[in-house]
Design a protein around this motif. Structure first.
Motif, short mmCIF file in Angstrom:
data_model
loop_
_atom_site.label_atom_id
_atom_site.label_comp_id
_atom_site.label_asym_id
_atom_site.label_seq_id
_atom_site.Cartn_x
_atom_site.Cartn_y
_atom_site.Cartn_z
N LYS A 1 -3.87 -61.84 72.20
CA LYS A 1 -2.48 -61.59 71.80
C LYS A 1 -2.32 -60.19 71.22
O LYS A 1 -1.30 -59.52 71.45
CB LYS A 1 -2.06 -62.64 70.77
CG LYS A 1 -0.64 -62.50 70.24
CD LYS A 1 -0.34 -63.61 69.24
CE LYS A 1 1.09 -63.51 68.71
NZ LYS A 1 1.34 -62.28 67.93
N ALA A 2 -3.34 -59.72 70.49
CA ALA A 2 -3.26 -58.39 69.87
C ALA A 2 -3.11 -57.30 70.92
O ALA A 2 -2.39 -56.31 70.70
CB ALA A 2 -4.50 -58.15 69.01
N PHE A 3 -3.78 -57.45 72.06
CA PHE A 3 -3.66 -56.46 73.13
C PHE A 3 -2.23 -56.43 73.68
O PHE A 3 -1.69 -55.36 73.98
CB PHE A 3 -4.65 -56.75 74.24
CG PHE A 3 -6.06 -56.34 73.93
CD1 PHE A 3 -6.40 -54.99 73.84
CD2 PHE A 3 -7.05 -57.28 73.72
CE1 PHE A 3 -7.70 -54.60 73.56
CE2 PHE A 3 -8.35 -56.91 73.43
CZ PHE A 3 -8.68 -55.56 73.34
N PHE A 4 -1.62 -57.60 73.86
CA PHE A 4 -0.24 -57.64 74.36
C PHE A 4 0.73 -57.07 73.33
O PHE A 4 1.67 -56.35 73.69
CB PHE A 4 0.14 -59.07 74.74
CG PHE A 4 -0.39 -59.49 76.08
CD1 PHE A 4 0.33 -59.26 77.24
CD2 PHE A 4 -1.63 -60.10 76.18
CE1 PHE A 4 -0.17 -59.63 78.48
CE2 PHE A 4 -2.14 -60.49 77.40
CZ PHE A 4 -1.40 -60.26 78.56
N ALA B 1 -9.47 -51.69 65.41
CA ALA B 1 -9.37 -50.55 66.33
C ALA B 1 -7.92 -50.35 66.80
O ALA B 1 -7.42 -49.22 66.86
CB ALA B 1 -10.30 -50.76 67.52
N LEU B 2 -7.24 -51.44 67.14
CA LEU B 2 -5.84 -51.33 67.57
C LEU B 2 -4.94 -50.89 66.42
O LEU B 2 -4.02 -50.10 66.61
CB LEU B 2 -5.37 -52.67 68.14
CG LEU B 2 -6.03 -53.13 69.45
CD1 LEU B 2 -5.55 -54.52 69.83
CD2 LEU B 2 -5.74 -52.14 70.57
N LEU B 3 -5.23 -51.40 65.23
CA LEU B 3 -4.44 -51.02 64.06
C LEU B 3 -4.52 -49.52 63.81
O LEU B 3 -3.54 -48.89 63.41
CB LEU B 3 -4.94 -51.79 62.83
CG LEU B 3 -4.26 -51.48 61.49
CD1 LEU B 3 -2.80 -51.90 61.52
CD2 LEU B 3 -4.99 -52.19 60.35
N HIS B 4 -5.69 -48.94 64.09
CA HIS B 4 -5.89 -47.51 63.86
C HIS B 4 -5.83 -46.69 65.16
O HIS B 4 -6.36 -45.58 65.22
CB HIS B 4 -7.23 -47.30 63.14
CG HIS B 4 -7.27 -47.93 61.78
ND1 HIS B 4 -6.74 -47.33 60.66
CD2 HIS B 4 -7.75 -49.13 61.36
CE1 HIS B 4 -6.92 -48.12 59.61
NE2 HIS B 4 -7.52 -49.21 60.00
N GLN B 5 -5.21 -47.29 66.18
CA GLN B 5 -4.85 -46.58 67.42
C GLN B 5 -6.04 -46.15 68.27
O GLN B 5 -5.92 -45.26 69.10
CB GLN B 5 -4.00 -45.34 67.09
CG GLN B 5 -2.76 -45.63 66.24
CD GLN B 5 -1.75 -46.51 66.97
OE1 GLN B 5 -1.37 -46.21 68.10
NE2 GLN B 5 -1.32 -47.59 66.33
N ASP B 6 -7.20 -46.77 68.10
CA ASP B 6 -8.35 -46.44 68.95
C ASP B 6 -8.43 -47.48 70.06
O ASP B 6 -9.21 -48.44 70.01
CB ASP B 6 -9.64 -46.42 68.12
CG ASP B 6 -10.79 -45.73 68.85
OD1 ASP B 6 -10.77 -45.72 70.10
OD2 ASP B 6 -11.70 -45.20 68.18
N VAL B 7 -7.61 -47.26 71.09
CA VAL B 7 -7.47 -48.26 72.15
C VAL B 7 -8.74 -48.38 72.97
O VAL B 7 -9.17 -49.49 73.32
CB VAL B 7 -6.28 -47.89 73.06
CG1 VAL B 7 -6.10 -48.94 74.15
CG2 VAL B 7 -5.01 -47.75 72.25
N ASN B 8 -9.38 -47.28 73.30
CA ASN B 8 -10.59 -47.34 74.11
C ASN B 8 -11.69 -48.15 73.43
O ASN B 8 -12.40 -48.93 74.07
CB ASN B 8 -11.09 -45.93 74.42
CG ASN B 8 -10.18 -45.19 75.38
OD1 ASN B 8 -9.48 -45.81 76.19
ND2 ASN B 8 -10.15 -43.87 75.29
N LEU B 9 -11.82 -47.95 72.12
CA LEU B 9 -12.81 -48.71 71.36
C LEU B 9 -12.49 -50.20 71.43
O LEU B 9 -13.40 -51.04 71.59
CB LEU B 9 -12.85 -48.24 69.91
CG LEU B 9 -13.74 -49.05 68.96
CD1 LEU B 9 -15.19 -49.01 69.41
CD2 LEU B 9 -13.60 -48.54 67.53
N ALA B 10 -11.22 -50.56 71.30
CA ALA B 10 -10.83 -51.97 71.35
C ALA B 10 -11.22 -52.61 72.67
O ALA B 10 -11.77 -53.71 72.71
CB ALA B 10 -9.32 -52.09 71.10
N TRP B 11 -10.95 -51.90 73.78
CA TRP B 11 -11.30 -52.45 75.09
C TRP B 11 -12.82 -52.53 75.26
O TRP B 11 -13.34 -53.48 75.87
CB TRP B 11 -10.69 -51.62 76.21
CG TRP B 11 -9.21 -51.84 76.40
CD1 TRP B 11 -8.22 -50.92 76.22
CD2 TRP B 11 -8.57 -53.06 76.80
NE1 TRP B 11 -7.00 -51.50 76.49
CE2 TRP B 11 -7.18 -52.80 76.85
CE3 TRP B 11 -9.04 -54.33 77.12
CZ2 TRP B 11 -6.26 -53.78 77.21
CZ3 TRP B 11 -8.10 -55.31 77.46
CH2 TRP B 11 -6.74 -55.03 77.51
#
Length: 545
Positions: free
Chosen positions: A282-285, A253-263
């Motif tokens: 670590k990925a979030f930071f 999700a972070l790799l593809h810029q979907d931050v809300n999904l990641a959280w």
């Protein structure tokens, strides 16, 4: 030991209001968790069964046959055509240059039988290799397992599957597909991963956990990454997904810029009481670097609080990510530095003293009362024992002198799986008894029955050197361990590998949970290692080191 600190801290009172314990000093230590990534490719008991699609599903059959036609090129090489089906040798190289062949012709001999090929083989070559195989195992399963262990070329493995498919009307077994998938994931062959995914989706209604884990990990790097979320939903229908499954989906999700999904996935992970992998945090930071977003920043501070409250400590690369994020926040003027902590507990960077792991008399009595009320009396103890057994144990403790160390006998005995359990327990007890310590060993009644893993003579020697209480075989011994330790006084330590998170969860008050972890760090011991030789030698260290 290194920690890091930040100067100019002014706007995050909830994070730094309490004295942070970020280091090590006398009587001060920390609890570290060892995380292991498992791909699930080894032989293992299936967690749920496979169900093949009906033979009437011609689409699936046609797909498999079409991707497994075995044609040859003309010429002396007799290689499989790379344009005819999924497992054609060389197809992966044409689609991607990420998997070059080795220059050697073969790896070192395996089990003195055959050599693993390092270039794709044609049908005749695979036939000859099988004829040379002298092992008792199924040749196809054995060699794909060896390839997976050696991380062989994807093209070599593909030529194996093409050979198998040609002999079986285009069908390749699940075990071979999963190990081939492992190689594709290892070598990051995204197009091959998608091809295997299509085959599995057409042929199987459900997979086992290892197959799901590999597909999720492989798909997140493709433009079909959201299909990994569908696989995650499939897993949730039968079991709680692993923290690795969530890590892969969050990273995707972070790799593809979907931050809300990641959280959202992160909160879902915590909702299952799973402890996130440190690389997930670590990925979030890493993603938040150079981002000016107060909402995102607050969530990162919540992660830091989560680490603090659960006594999880970043390894060095994670610490660098945290430091880099602080220093990258636009408009802020953070400056991070790595530091050391003196034996006195004082940080050389900021001059503050870290929190001691020792409880005051008031804190100890408060914690003792809470554990008795919420864990032992008010917990689920009677689901694992009986009131009569608990009363028998309480009377046993009452008439014994205070203990110096309480040992979880079964847990300790299983520390070294290859050693006889009664011998391991005896060695631990003998070493501690030489120090004139008052010992209590908690065990189960089956430990007294003669068995290849439990010798009666060794258990009698244990009983001569320590007080022993053997509960019923189905009883839960952790509450007994806590009861005996707390009733022996603040000096008493206990030995077990169990981190007792379930019991901590019974303490509903956050302050009491913090006291429990603080007490646990000062009182829980673990077996660190044993030295080589005929006699097992143990080092006993604080579990929090």
């Amino acid at each position: 030991m290194m920690t890091f600190c930040f100067t100019g801290i002014r706007s995050f009172p909830k994070l730094w209001k309490s004295n942070p314990y970020l280091g090590l000093g006398p009587g001060r230590s920390f609890l570290s968790l060892f995380l292991e990534d498992c791909y699930g490719i080894r032989n293992q008991q299936k967690w749920f069964s496979l169900k093949t699609v009906s033979a009437q599903n011609t689409k699936a059959v046609n797909l498999l046959i079409a991707k497994a036609r075995y044609l040859r090129n003309e010429g002396s090489s007799k290689q499989v055509s790379s344009d005819t089906h999924l497992f054609a040798a060389g197809a992966a190289k044409k689609r991607s240059q990420m998997n070059p062949h080795r220059k050697d012709d073969a790896l070192p001999p395996v089990r003195n039988t055959i050599q693993l090929p390092t270039k794709p083989l044609n049908s005749e070559e695979w036939d000859r290799l099988k004829e040379d195989f002298k092992g008792r195992a199924n040749f196809e399963s054995w060699i794909i397992s060896q390839m997976a262990q050696s991380c062989s070329s994807v093209d070599v493995a593909k030529s194996l599957l093409a050979w198998v498919a040609a002999k079986n009307n285009g069908i390749v077994g699940y075990d071979l597909l999963v190990k081939y998938l492992y190689l594709c994931v290892f070598h990051k062959q995204t197009s091959e991963i998608i091809d295997v995914y299509e085959i599995m989706k057409a042929r199987y209604k459900r997979l086992e956990s290892g197959g799901y884990t590999l597909l999720i990990q492989g798909l997140i790097h493709s433009d079909r990454w959201r299909e990994a979320l569908l696989l995650l939903e499939d897993v949730k229908k039968v079991m709680i997904p692993s923290k690795k499954n969530y890590n892969d989906c969050i990273e995707g999700a972070l790799l593809h810029q979907d931050v809300n999904l990641a959280w959202n996935l992160y909160q879902e992970l915590l909702g299952y009481d799973l402890i996130p992998m440190l690389k997930t945090l670590k990925a979030f930071f890493d993603f938040g670097k150079n981002i000016k977003d107060d909402q995102y920043s607050n969530k990162l501070f919540d992660i830091l609080l989560y680490l603090r409250n659960n006594h999880l400590y970043p390894e060095e690369s994670f610490a660098h990510s945290i430091k880099t994020w602080f220093e990258s926040v636009p408009g802020e003027h953070w400056k991070g530095q790595f530091t050391t902590v003196k034996k006195s507990g004082q940080c050389l960077g900021c001059g503050k003293t870290i929190e001691s792991i020792h409880l005051s008399s008031e804190e100890y009595e408060s914690l003792k009362g809470k554990i008795m009320k919420d864990v032992i009396d008010g917990g689920d103890l009677y689901k694992k024992t009986t009131p009569q057994e608990l009363e028998r144990f309480q009377n046993f403790v009452k008439y014994c002198p205070p203990f110096d160390i309480v040992i979880d006998g079964l847990n300790v005995a299983k520390t070294f799986p290859k050693a006889r359990e009664s011998q391991v327990l005896l060695d631990v007890v003998s070493q501690l008894a030489k120090q004139n310590l008052e010992l209590l060993v908690l065990g189960r009644k089956h430990m007294l029955t003669q068995h290849s893993r439990w010798r009666k003579d060794e258990m009698k020697m244990v009983q001569k050197q320590a007080s022993c209480f053997f509960a019923d075989n189905l009883s839960e011994d952790d509450p007994f361990l806590l009861y005996a330790t707390l009733h022996s006084g603040n000096h008493c330590k206990f030995i077990t590998k169990d981190l007792m998170r379930d019991h901590k969860a019974c303490l509903h008050n956050a302050k009491t949970q913090h006291l429990f972890f603080k007490w646990q760090r000062g009182h829980q011991l673990a077996i660190l290692n044993r030295l080589p030789g005929s006699k097992i030698i143990f080092q006993i260290i604080s579990h929090s080191h």
